[in-house]
Design a protein around this motif. Structure first.
Motif, PDB file in Angstrom:
ATOM      1  N   ARG A 288      35.916 -74.004  87.631  1.00  9.65           N
ATOM      2  CA  ARG A 288      34.599 -74.059  86.996  1.00  9.65           C
ATOM      3  C   ARG A 288      34.043 -75.479  87.067  1.00  9.65           C
ATOM      4  O   ARG A 288      32.860 -75.683  87.356  1.00  9.65           O
ATOM      5  CB  ARG A 288      34.682 -73.600  85.540  1.00  9.65           C
ATOM      6  CG  ARG A 288      34.914 -72.105  85.410  1.00  9.65           C
ATOM      7  CD  ARG A 288      34.719 -71.644  83.961  1.00  9.65           C
ATOM      8  NE  ARG A 288      35.182 -70.264  83.835  1.00  9.65           N
ATOM      9  CZ  ARG A 288      36.315 -69.902  83.290  1.00  9.65           C
ATOM     10  NH1 ARG A 288      37.127 -70.815  82.816  1.00  9.65           N
ATOM     11  NH2 ARG A 288      36.657 -68.639  83.206  1.00  9.65           N
ATOM     12  N   CYS A 289      34.894 -76.457  86.804  1.00  9.63           N
ATOM     13  CA  CYS A 289      34.453 -77.851  86.876  1.00  9.63           C
ATOM     14  C   CYS A 289      34.085 -78.222  88.311  1.00  9.63           C
ATOM     15  O   CYS A 289      33.057 -78.874  88.554  1.00  9.63           O
ATOM     16  CB  CYS A 289      35.566 -78.771  86.372  1.00  9.63           C
ATOM     17  SG  CYS A 289      36.018 -78.531  84.641  1.00  9.63           S
ATOM     18  N   LEU A 290      34.893 -77.792  89.262  1.00 10.02           N
ATOM     19  CA  LEU A 290      34.644 -78.139  90.661  1.00 10.02           C
ATOM     20  C   LEU A 290      33.387 -77.464  91.188  1.00 10.02           C
ATOM     21  O   LEU A 290      32.598 -78.074  91.928  1.00 10.02           O
ATOM     22  CB  LEU A 290      35.852 -77.724  91.515  1.00 10.02           C
ATOM     23  CG  LEU A 290      35.868 -78.244  92.950  1.00 10.02           C
ATOM     24  CD1 LEU A 290      36.019 -79.756  92.977  1.00 10.02           C
ATOM     25  CD2 LEU A 290      37.007 -77.602  93.734  1.00 10.02           C
TER      26      LEU A 290
ATOM     27  N   LEU B 243      37.859 -89.411  84.895  1.00 10.35           N
ATOM     28  CA  LEU B 243      37.406 -88.925  83.588  1.00 10.35           C
ATOM     29  C   LEU B 243      37.771 -87.465  83.329  1.00 10.35           C
ATOM     30  O   LEU B 243      37.262 -86.862  82.377  1.00 10.35           O
ATOM     31  CB  LEU B 243      35.880 -89.090  83.480  1.00 10.35           C
ATOM     32  CG  LEU B 243      35.335 -90.511  83.639  1.00 10.35           C
ATOM     33  CD1 LEU B 243      33.816 -90.512  83.543  1.00 10.35           C
ATOM     34  CD2 LEU B 243      35.935 -91.453  82.591  1.00 10.35           C
ATOM     35  N   ARG B 244      38.640 -86.907  84.152  1.00  9.57           N
ATOM     36  CA  ARG B 244      38.888 -85.466  84.085  1.00  9.57           C
ATOM     37  C   ARG B 244      39.431 -85.032  82.726  1.00  9.57           C
ATOM     38  O   ARG B 244      38.999 -84.001  82.188  1.00  9.57           O
ATOM     39  CB  ARG B 244      39.836 -85.030  85.205  1.00  9.57           C
ATOM     40  CG  ARG B 244      41.249 -85.542  85.087  1.00  9.57           C
ATOM     41  CD  ARG B 244      42.074 -85.238  86.331  1.00  9.57           C
ATOM     42  NE  ARG B 244      43.483 -85.554  86.161  1.00  9.57           N
ATOM     43  CZ  ARG B 244      43.975 -86.779  86.266  1.00  9.57           C
ATOM     44  NH1 ARG B 244      43.180 -87.796  86.524  1.00  9.57           N
ATOM     45  NH2 ARG B 244      45.267 -86.988  86.097  1.00  9.57           N
ATOM     46  N   THR B 245      40.344 -85.765  82.162  1.00 11.31           N
ATOM     47  CA  THR B 245      40.972 -85.326  80.905  1.00 11.31           C
ATOM     48  C   THR B 245      39.979 -85.303  79.740  1.00 11.31           C
ATOM     49  O   THR B 245      39.877 -84.277  79.040  1.00 11.31           O
ATOM     50  CB  THR B 245      42.184 -86.213  80.572  1.00 11.31           C
ATOM     51  OG1 THR B 245      43.134 -86.115  81.646  1.00 11.31           O
ATOM     52  CG2 THR B 245      42.843 -85.757  79.276  1.00 11.31           C
TER      53      THR B 245
ATOM     54  N   SER C  29      46.929 -77.333  76.936  1.00 14.78           N
ATOM     55  CA  SER C  29      46.082 -76.658  77.926  1.00 14.78           C
ATOM     56  C   SER C  29      45.228 -77.672  78.684  1.00 14.78           C
ATOM     57  O   SER C  29      45.062 -77.575  79.900  1.00 14.78           O
ATOM     58  CB  SER C  29      45.173 -75.633  77.232  1.00 14.78           C
ATOM     59  OG  SER C  29      45.925 -74.708  76.493  1.00 14.78           O
ATOM     60  N   THR C  30      44.689 -78.649  77.964  1.00 16.47           N
ATOM     61  CA  THR C  30      43.896 -79.698  78.604  1.00 16.47           C
ATOM     62  C   THR C  30      44.724 -80.457  79.629  1.00 16.47           C
ATOM     63  O   THR C  30      44.246 -80.757  80.734  1.00 16.47           O
ATOM     64  CB  THR C  30      43.345 -80.676  77.539  1.00 16.47           C
ATOM     65  OG1 THR C  30      42.446 -79.975  76.688  1.00 16.47           O
ATOM     66  CG2 THR C  30      42.612 -81.838  78.187  1.00 16.47           C
ATOM     67  N   ARG C  31      45.959 -80.783  79.277  1.00 20.73           N
ATOM     68  CA  ARG C  31      46.826 -81.505  80.204  1.00 20.73           C
ATOM     69  C   ARG C  31      47.099 -80.679  81.457  1.00 20.73           C
ATOM     70  O   ARG C  31      47.043 -81.210  82.586  1.00 20.73           O
ATOM     71  CB  ARG C  31      48.166 -81.854  79.526  1.00 20.73           C
ATOM     72  CG  ARG C  31      49.082 -82.710  80.398  1.00 20.73           C
ATOM     73  CD  ARG C  31      50.500 -82.679  79.869  1.00 20.73           C
ATOM     74  NE  ARG C  31      51.063 -81.340  79.916  1.00 20.73           N
ATOM     75  CZ  ARG C  31      51.524 -80.754  81.008  1.00 20.73           C
ATOM     76  NH1 ARG C  31      51.474 -81.373  82.180  1.00 20.73           N
ATOM     77  NH2 ARG C  31      52.034 -79.537  80.950  1.00 20.73           N
ATOM     78  N   LEU C  32      47.349 -79.372  81.294  1.00 27.51           N
ATOM     79  CA  LEU C  32      47.642 -78.519  82.440  1.00 27.51           C
ATOM     80  C   LEU C  32      46.430 -78.390  83.363  1.00 27.51           C
ATOM     81  O   LEU C  32      46.544 -78.526  84.591  1.00 27.51           O
ATOM     82  CB  LEU C  32      48.089 -77.136  81.955  1.00 27.51           C
ATOM     83  CG  LEU C  32      48.458 -76.115  83.041  1.00 27.51           C
ATOM     84  CD1 LEU C  32      49.589 -76.630  83.916  1.00 27.51           C
ATOM     85  CD2 LEU C  32      48.836 -74.777  82.410  1.00 27.51           C
ATOM     86  N   VAL C  33      45.248 -78.149  82.783  1.00 31.99           N
ATOM     87  CA  VAL C  33      44.036 -78.037  83.597  1.00 31.99           C
ATOM     88  C   VAL C  33      43.741 -79.361  84.282  1.00 31.99           C
ATOM     89  O   VAL C  33      43.335 -79.399  85.452  1.00 31.99           O
ATOM     90  CB  VAL C  33      42.838 -77.605  82.721  1.00 31.99           C
ATOM     91  CG1 VAL C  33      41.539 -77.628  83.532  1.00 31.99           C
ATOM     92  CG2 VAL C  33      43.072 -76.211  82.161  1.00 31.99           C
TER      93      VAL C  33
ATOM     94  N   LEU D  49      43.455 -82.403  89.307  1.00 27.05           N
ATOM     95  CA  LEU D  49      43.807 -83.590  90.096  1.00 27.05           C
ATOM     96  C   LEU D  49      44.067 -83.240  91.553  1.00 27.05           C
ATOM     97  O   LEU D  49      43.636 -83.949  92.468  1.00 27.05           O
ATOM     98  CB  LEU D  49      45.047 -84.263  89.496  1.00 27.05           C
ATOM     99  CG  LEU D  49      45.571 -85.500  90.243  1.00 27.05           C
ATOM    100  CD1 LEU D  49      44.524 -86.607  90.238  1.00 27.05           C
ATOM    101  CD2 LEU D  49      46.871 -85.986  89.603  1.00 27.05           C
ATOM    102  N   GLY D  50      44.750 -82.115  91.787  1.00 27.62           N
ATOM    103  CA  GLY D  50      45.016 -81.697  93.166  1.00 27.62           C
ATOM    104  C   GLY D  50      43.808 -81.067  93.837  1.00 27.62           C
ATOM    105  O   GLY D  50      43.687 -81.102  95.073  1.00 27.62           O
TER     106      GLY D  50
END
Length: 356
Positions: free
Chosen positions: A179-181, A237-239, A255-259, A264-265
């Motif tokens: 969704r972010c991408l 700034l992704r996190t 969940s935030t850490r996993l997403v 990142l990849g």
């Protein structure tokens, strides 16, 4: 209009088939899902199925508006889609859970169809007598674009399928990262494409293909700088961005850490995706559909090969950052191949002898 009716019928039939075969599609897209998640995916596919017809219909009327250089209604597409998806998720999550996203997305596609339909009503009202265009010609060129779009989408489908083998929550994390991408891709490609493609088509009609190719090169260079900058900023700034957008209710810090790790990849794929998509749209505007259509096989092939390799070595399990490697490598490979083929073609055209 005749072409619009034909493709509207095809899209409606496709939407119906997707809704009917939602169960088998869920098995293909998520082979590693548990039964409960499989049922939820099946419901979500059925909820999203009408959006195919709505979005396709909106594209038809948008194309009609482009011919008259009217960009305002089509350019609202992504804003309407994102707004209604977010509003629906916030308002309906308590009652519908993850289906709230599907409801919002489908509603957004329907509203977009209504907007461009209303905006193009005067153009349809002054339509001349229908031209006697062969059905084969109507289907061939739009069909090439549909094949291109399908193959590019299949690249992401491959990653989704393998995400279900990556461990608990990996498939859901992938959806949030996507969704972010998708927002980044839309806001980078669509504004440039909406202003660039009519000019490319005009230059082609005037027989100035050389100027059109130079314009494409300058636009790709501009897009490359914007994509690299956007990729760098989104990685840094992704996190905090993901936390602001999604961290509420059962979506916690873990969940935030996993997403964030999955994103990142995936983030570098923004570069290859935007550049390949922009160049492909320009080639379609130049009536050169074969190059982008053939090249669209590259991303999904590279992605599938890498995913099979990583899956065989059990590298996907517990490594969220590696999930997007296949899609990123595939899209970058697709862009490089397409860029090389375009410049080979340009040299061939320059080397060709002038007609006597």
């Amino acid at each position: 209009v005749r072409a619009g009716r034909i493709f509207a019928s095809i899209l409606a039939a496709a939407s119906a088939l997707v809704a009917i075969f939602a169960g088998p599609l869920a098995s293909v897209l998520g082979p590693g899902l548990a039964p409960a998640q499989h049922r939820e995916t099946e419901q979500l596919i059925r909820c999203l199925a009408p959006a195919m017809a709505f979005a396709g219909g909106a594209a038809i009327f948008s194309a009609l508006l482009y011919t008259e250089r009217r960009f305002m209604a089509p350019v609202l597409y992504q804003s309407i889609l994102n707004t209604l998806t977010i509003v629906s998720a916030l308002a309906l999550w308590k009652d519908f859970g993850v289906l709230a996203f599907g409801i919002g997305y489908t509603a957004g596609a329907a509203v977009n169809l209504l907007v461009v339909w209303v905006a193009s009503r005067d153009l349809r009202a002054r339509e001349a007598a229908p031209a006697d265009i062969p059905l084969r010609e109507i289907l061939s060129k739009p069909g090439m674009f549909m094949l291109y779009a399908g193959l590019i989408s299949l690249n992401i489908v491959v990653t989704r399928a393998y995400a279900t083998h990556g461990g608990p929550g990996m498939a859901a994390a992938l959806e949030y990262a996507m969704r972010c991408l998708n927002v980044g891709v839309a806001y980078l490609v669509l504004p440039v494409a909406h202003s660039l493609l009519p000019e490319i088509a005009r230059l082609r009609g005037a027989g100035e293909s050389a100027r059109a190719y130079r314009l494409i090169d300058r636009s790709v260079a501009l897009m490359a700088g914007a994509a690299v900058l956007s990729c760098a900023v989104s990685i840094l700034l992704r996190t905090p961005i993901i936390a602001i957008l999604f961290q509420r209710g059962s979506f916690n810090a873990e969940s935030t850490r996993l997403v964030s790790d999955v994103f990142l990849g995936f983030a570098p794929s923004l570069i290859g995706w935007t550049l390949m998509d922009l160049m492909s749209r320009c080639l379609f505007a130049l009536d050169r559909p074969k190059l982008p259509t053939l090249t669209s096989i590259v991303p999904v092939s590279v992605n599938l090969a890498l995913m099979i390799f990583l899956r065989a070595r059990h590298a996907l399990t517990g490594n969220p950052a590696i999930l997007g490697v296949g899609a990123t490598a595939g899209l970058m490979s697709g862009f490089i191949v397409l860029f090389a083929l375009i410049h080979i073609r340009k040299r061939t055209l320059r080397a060709a002898p002038s007609p006597a």
